[in-house]
Design a protein around this motif. Sequence first.
Motif, mmCIF file in Angstrom:
data_model
loop_
_atom_site.group_PDB
_atom_site.id
_atom_site.type_symbol
_atom_site.label_atom_id
_atom_site.label_comp_id
_atom_site.label_asym_id
_atom_site.label_seq_id
_atom_site.Cartn_x
_atom_site.Cartn_y
_atom_site.Cartn_z
ATOM 1 N N LEU A 61 0.892 -1.040 -0.160
ATOM 2 C CA LEU A 61 0.116 0.075 -0.254
ATOM 3 C C LEU A 61 0.851 1.238 -0.041
ATOM 4 O O LEU A 61 2.164 1.294 0.459
ATOM 5 N N ASP A 62 0.278 2.347 -0.417
ATOM 6 C CA ASP A 62 1.059 3.350 -0.422
ATOM 7 C C ASP A 62 0.000 4.760 0.135
ATOM 8 O O ASP A 62 -1.045 4.726 -0.434
ATOM 9 N N LYS A 64 -1.149 8.533 0.235
ATOM 10 C CA LYS A 64 -1.301 9.724 -0.665
ATOM 11 C C LYS A 64 -1.005 10.875 0.366
ATOM 12 O O LYS A 64 -1.644 10.866 1.259
ATOM 13 N N LYS A 166 -6.642 -3.285 5.123
ATOM 14 C CA LYS A 166 -6.600 -2.140 3.990
ATOM 15 C C LYS A 166 -7.798 -1.593 4.296
ATOM 16 O O LYS A 166 -7.880 -0.253 3.817
ATOM 17 N N SER A 170 -8.130 2.552 4.767
ATOM 18 C CA SER A 170 -8.682 3.399 3.831
ATOM 19 C C SER A 170 -9.822 4.188 4.506
ATOM 20 O O SER A 170 -10.010 5.530 4.012
ATOM 21 N N GLU A 174 -5.933 8.546 2.875
ATOM 22 C CA GLU A 174 -6.373 8.024 1.367
ATOM 23 C C GLU A 174 -5.203 7.035 1.071
ATOM 24 O O GLU A 174 -4.106 7.458 1.060
ATOM 25 N N MET A 175 -5.504 6.139 0.577
ATOM 26 C CA MET A 175 -4.587 5.009 0.370
ATOM 27 C C MET A 175 -4.613 4.850 -1.284
ATOM 28 O O MET A 175 -5.534 4.777 -1.955
ATOM 29 N N LYS A 176 -3.388 4.230 -1.820
ATOM 30 C CA LYS A 176 -3.195 3.484 -2.998
ATOM 31 C C LYS A 176 -3.118 2.046 -2.871
ATOM 32 O O LYS A 176 -2.037 1.842 -2.408
ATOM 33 N N ASP A 177 -3.736 1.546 -3.340
ATOM 34 C CA ASP A 177 -3.590 -0.285 -3.405
ATOM 35 C C ASP A 177 -2.835 -0.691 -4.472
ATOM 36 O O ASP A 177 -3.102 -0.431 -5.686
ATOM 37 N N LEU A 178 -1.569 -1.196 -4.151
ATOM 38 C CA LEU A 178 -0.737 -1.766 -5.005
ATOM 39 C C LEU A 178 -0.782 -3.144 -5.406
ATOM 40 O O LEU A 178 -0.006 -3.654 -6.381
#
Length: 437
Positions: A61-62, A64, A166, A170, A174-178
């Motif tokens: 995860l990343d 933002k 996750k 979230s 604010e997450m970016k699911d990789l």
Amino acid sequence: MESLHKNKTWDLMKLPKDKKTGYSQISGVDFIDVFSPVVKHSLIRALLGIVAMHDLELEQLDVKTTFLRGELEEDIYMQQPEGFTVSEKEDYVCLLKKSLYGLKQSPRQWYKRFDSFMTSHDFKRNSFDSCVFLKKNSDSSFVYLLLYVDDMLIAAKDKGEIRKVKAQLSEEFEMKDLGPAKKILGMEILRDRKTSKLYLSQKGYIEKVLCRFNMQSAKPVSTPLAAYFRLSSSLRLNTCHMFHTLVQWDLSCMLWFVHVQIYHMQSVQLADIWRISFGRTEDGVIGYVDADFAGDLDRRRPLTGYVFTIRGCAISWKATLQTTVALSTTKAEYMAITEACKEAIWFKGLFSELNEDLQINTVFCDSQSAIFLTKDQMFHKRTKHIDVRYHFIRDIIAHGDTVVSKISTHENPADMMTKSLSITKFEYCSNLVGVHC
């Protein structure tokens, strides 16, 4: 600006008479503490070893706009951003509520908020690395989360448990699911689930660095240095022009490149690109240590080298000059053993908290006399010049926390950490710790 407003980063207000805005932060006024931990690289490799051992799911995860998430504890005022001044409030200033990119305390405030969130959701922070979090599920399985600023690795036996984590993250950030983990900190993660293998490689990053220095067509070599090669400061005169040219490039990139390709500008060559291979062997965690007596040609200090493996794959290593001159090979090896055992103690505590039954009681050394020195006080007269901090190894050995055992020089992979080796020996040592071309 949309992110700043969305996070309610500041309030507009009149500047109080006893306050002022500015571009420079003052210690003790605008910030107190700035330290923020990041997960150790050796721990990332340790987790990958655990993932390979138990065939765990591994996802990434990343976060933002990470540094906009921290809550500020100091009153900091700044002028409204140029071009975004609010109409009819031109004389107002921004009282920061959240951290900003560029503030000295931003990394720390982000970590504190993330840590608070994780502990409030039943995750336990590891006391040996503050960026590792562990949660026990109802079925006695575990979820592991590693944090490196805004990058996260999540490992668990079941994908459903990862999805739960996750979803929780979230809701707060604010997450970016990789998806399945492919790369972390420039290291590529490759998996072969059929053979229970996991590979860690920096091929992509190395090729990028080579292109930056116009070395993509450089001829590969089999070892970083020839066995006869010895480095000293006298060689620097021949490298000044090259160094001056490289400094005009990205400095941190250049330093990393020089470090990886082994220690000296004159000796930089492109070794074949290797990778670490994690798998399911029977070995636990094993340490190997070696020292090169008076290896430093300038100040004659010894070189300490050690490497630790989990199930036969390297997870931690070090090659560094000792801080003092040793009067014999035995003394140099003795001080190297102490450094290696400190790392062993750290790993032992780490794996214990990670609920991994990986015994790490043995460190192998190829010097029998140095091993005797760790166990017996009879050499006191000949070792009184050694700094007290190195003698703590005797207490560790006496209490049975660590065992130092003899290994043949020919079977000691730490040998490649302290000296230049022939191609055959270098490849043999590398294979012993799961590093393959």
